[in-house]
Design an enzyme around this catalytic site. Structure first.
Site, mmCIF file in Angstrom:
data_model
loop_
_atom_site.group_PDB
_atom_site.id
_atom_site.type_symbol
_atom_site.label_atom_id
_atom_site.label_comp_id
_atom_site.label_asym_id
_atom_site.label_seq_id
_atom_site.Cartn_x
_atom_site.Cartn_y
_atom_site.Cartn_z
ATOM 1 N N HIS A 1 5.282 21.718 106.655
ATOM 2 C CA HIS A 1 5.973 21.432 105.398
ATOM 3 C C HIS A 1 5.167 20.420 104.594
ATOM 4 C CE1 HIS A 1 8.968 20.026 102.564
ATOM 5 N NE2 HIS A 1 9.583 21.178 102.769
ATOM 6 N N GLU B 1 5.443 27.687 99.546
ATOM 7 C CA GLU B 1 6.114 26.579 98.860
ATOM 8 C C GLU B 1 5.087 25.786 98.046
ATOM 9 O OE1 GLU B 1 10.071 25.425 100.917
ATOM 10 O OE2 GLU B 1 8.482 24.180 101.695
HETATM 11 P P1 PGA Z 1 13.768 22.061 97.455
HETATM 12 O O1 PGA Z 1 13.004 21.917 98.822
HETATM 13 O O2 PGA Z 1 14.591 23.305 97.519
HETATM 14 O O3 PGA Z 1 14.628 20.820 97.332
HETATM 15 O O4 PGA Z 1 12.734 22.127 96.372
HETATM 16 C C1 PGA Z 1 12.435 23.022 99.471
HETATM 17 C C2 PGA Z 1 11.703 22.547 100.684
HETATM 18 O O5 PGA Z 1 11.254 21.398 100.689
HETATM 19 O O6 PGA Z 1 11.565 23.292 101.664
#
Ligand code: PGA
Length: 258
Positions: free
Chosen positions: A95, A167
């Protein structure tokens, strides 16, 4: 190959044990389970064990947010994947908050992927470029590097257990408030599958689930799930409210019906 949709709540460092238990209770009561959707929640490490006793895994599965790659030893403060075996079905690895705040590099992430698989947990591997890398035109190279270093030493069988979350760092609510456009997400998801095809061939690439994460909410999730090749969402901030998270799952079901 049918890829089951995957909607996960990353609760990050929110909710103590009692709050996490209430959250699970409320979510389980509200959620209509759909055979075609896998719903996963990732509570804090301290809450994961008590929740594993309360959860109905046919409806909701548990993910850990992190673990250490050695199975045991003198690593003060760490929890190993082997300690989470049988408790968590999934584990979030790579992450951006861990890459940025805890300086986790690609080599450590690769070891964690191996350790998770060794202990029968499926990695949710997060990849994504930051804003500078994107502006400089390096986004594809960055995610290809992240994928290659984390996943190139696996067997085809192990690859079937991998979920990849695209992401983009700049779209995660923690780091900025930019919204990723579905067209951009589609290009990157295609790039991810291209890289998996390069590493393992088309059959494996078609079996691996690729999901999107970054400021996903009930009112925008449908636009991401409508992207061909997008198999679900990893939700941070919006998942903290069980009603909102339930709406996201419902929206996924609606998109599948349309
Ligand atoms: P968010 O986070 O939906 O608050 O942008 C997603 C994540 O960090 O996996």
């Amino acid at each position: 190959m049918i890829r089951k949709k995957f909607i996960a709540a990353n609760l990050k460092m929110h909710f103590d044990v009692a709050e996490a238990s209430t959250y699970l209770h409320n979510l389980s009561k509200t959620l209509t389970s759909h055979r075609e959707i896998e719903v996963v929640i990732a509570p804090s490490l301290v809450a994961i064990q008590p929740l594993s006793r309360e959860i109905d895994v046919r409806k909701i599965k548990l993910a850990a947010q992190n673990a250490y790659f050695e199975d045991e030893g003198a690593y003060t403060g760490e929890v190993s994947f082997s300690m989470l075996k049988g408790i968590a079905s999934y584990v979030i690895i790579g992450h951006s908050e861990r890459r940025i705040y805890f300086h986790e590099e690609n080599d450590v992430i690769a070891k964690k992927v191996k350790a998770a698989l060794r202990n029968r947990m499926s990695p949710i591997l997060c990849v994504g470029e930051n804003i500078t890398e994107r502006r400089d035109g390096h986004a594809k190279r960055v995610i290809n590097d992240q994928i290659t270093s984390a996943l190139s030493h696996l067997t085809e069988e192990e690859m079937h257990n991998i979920v990849i979350a695209y992401e983009p760092v700049w779209a995660i609510s923690t780091f900025g408030n930019e919204q990723a456009m579905p067209d951009d997400v589609e290009k990157m998801i295609n790039e991810i599958r291209k890289q998996i095809t390069y590493l393992y061939g088309e059959k494996v690439a078609e079996s691996v689930r690729v999901i999107y994460g970054g400021s996903v909410k009930a009112d925008n999730v449908a636009s991401y799930l409508a992207i061909p090749g997008c198999d679900g969402a990893l939700v941070g901030g919006a998942s903290l409210n069980y009603l909102e998270f339930n709406k996201i799952v419902q929206s996924c079901f609606n998109v599948m019906q349309s």
